[in-house]
Scaffold this motif. Structure first.
Motif, short mmCIF file in Angstrom:
data_model
loop_
_atom_site.label_atom_id
_atom_site.label_comp_id
_atom_site.label_asym_id
_atom_site.label_seq_id
_atom_site.Cartn_x
_atom_site.Cartn_y
_atom_site.Cartn_z
N THR A 5 1.04 -1.18 -0.06
CA THR A 5 -0.13 -0.08 0.09
C THR A 5 0.87 1.33 0.04
OG1 THR A 5 -1.64 -1.04 1.03
CG2 THR A 5 -1.94 1.15 1.36
N THR A 6 0.38 2.18 -0.73
CA THR A 6 1.32 3.55 -0.82
C THR A 6 0.23 4.71 -0.83
OG1 THR A 6 1.46 3.64 -3.39
CG2 THR A 6 3.19 2.38 -2.31
N ASP A 7 0.62 5.73 -0.31
CA ASP A 7 -0.13 6.93 -0.37
C ASP A 7 0.62 8.00 -0.92
OD1 ASP A 7 -2.54 6.30 1.67
OD2 ASP A 7 -0.84 5.54 2.58
N ARG A 22 -4.02 6.70 -2.79
CA ARG A 22 -3.74 5.58 -2.30
C ARG A 22 -3.61 4.57 -3.14
NH1 ARG A 22 -3.56 3.95 3.22
NH2 ARG A 22 -3.88 1.86 3.56
N GLN A 24 -3.12 0.19 -3.59
CA GLN A 24 -3.26 -1.27 -3.08
C GLN A 24 -3.70 -2.01 -3.79
OE1 GLN A 24 -5.41 -1.58 0.69
NE2 GLN A 24 -3.96 -3.22 1.43
N THR A 28 -6.48 1.93 -7.02
CA THR A 28 -6.17 3.35 -6.69
C THR A 28 -7.31 4.13 -6.45
OG1 THR A 28 -4.24 3.49 -8.40
CG2 THR A 28 -5.03 5.45 -7.55
#
Length: 272
Positions: A5-7, A22, A24, A28
């Protein structure tokens, strides 16, 4: 194991980003982030959202996009205070040109777009819901095209609304400017389903995950074909769809999918 997961956040000249991103597992989520203004579509917010969508369009890691709103509402429409502060014709025309480009970007995006709606979705916010490929809403959400109440007919929201619901339902919303409940919106086809607010995230994430498991090439082919054929006459639509399906049938993903079906196994997509 899925992707991490990235923000991310879109660039903004203020202290807060206008769009939160976000990522995951191929999904998106883009969150409109002007909660104090009910996520009104300022020029900055529209530009930031379009920038994110433009980047996603060429990002093979993104399979599905979810649009959401921060704070108490999904989106209240255009930022009328900003528009009144810049009342010249060129400035006003620029707002509607930017909005029209944004809505068309949602439609032409390779990836399916799901609206996650809570609170209110009014005017251009309702337009955004109608434009998305799918829409799921909390059962206490409300929808409206209320421009007629302030002397400004919702003509651009009308374009998306009239393509999502029947003519009589669209005209009733446009002429009366009244709120429509989530249950009514579901019955009219503006949204796919109204669900308890406590389950909204689970429903949206479940749908997004299921779509993300499909061939990205097939999704892109199908989405483009859907919007192109729907505006054509019957004979032209069949001729176009037959050509699309022929091309699709020759793709590696289609061959893999058919072989997997015959062999009773899960397909492995390559996106080609």
């Amino acid at each position: 194991m899925g992707a991490p997961t990235t923000d991310k956040a879109s660039t903004d000249t203020g202290s807060e980003p206008l769009v939160l991103r976000r990522d995951q597992d191929g999904v998106t989520t883009l969150t409109l982030n002007r909660p104090q203004a009910r996520n009104a579509l300022s020029m900055g917010l529209m530009a930031a959202l379009q920038g994110e969508l433009d980047a996603i369009h060429v990002d093979p890691s993104v399979k599905v996009v979810v649009l959401a709103g921060a704070g108490p509402a999904f989106c209240s429409g255009h930022d009328l205070k900003e528009m009144r502060a810049n009342p010249g014709r060129d400035a006003v025309a620029a707002v509607f040109a930017q909005c029209s480009a944004l809505m068309q970007r949602v439609t032409t995006l390779r990836q399916p777009v799901i609206a996650r709606v809570h609170g209110i979705a009014t005017a251009a916010g309702c337009q955004l819901v109608a434009t998305c490929d799918l829409a799921y809403a909390a059962d206490d959400a409300r929808f409206a095209t209320p421009g007629v109440n302030i002397g400004l007919f919702c003509s651009t929201p009308m374009v998306a609304l009239s393509r999502a619901v029947g003519r009589k339902a669209a005209m009733e919303m446009l002429l009366l400017g009244d709120f429509v409940s989530a249950a009514e919106a579901e019955a009219q086809g503006l949204i796919n389903k109204a669900v308890p607010a406590s389950t909204l995230d689970d429903v949206v994430h479940g749908v997004a995950a299921k779509i993300a498991s499909k061939s990205p090439l097939t999704l892109a082919i199908g989405k483009e074909a859907f919007y192109r054929q729907i505006e054509q006459d019957l004979a032209s639509a069949y001729a176009y769809a037959s050509e699309v399906m022929t091309t699709n049938m020759l793709a590696r993903d289609a061959q893999e999918g058919i072989d997997a079906f015959i062999e009773k196994r899960q397909p492995t997509w390559c996106g080609q």
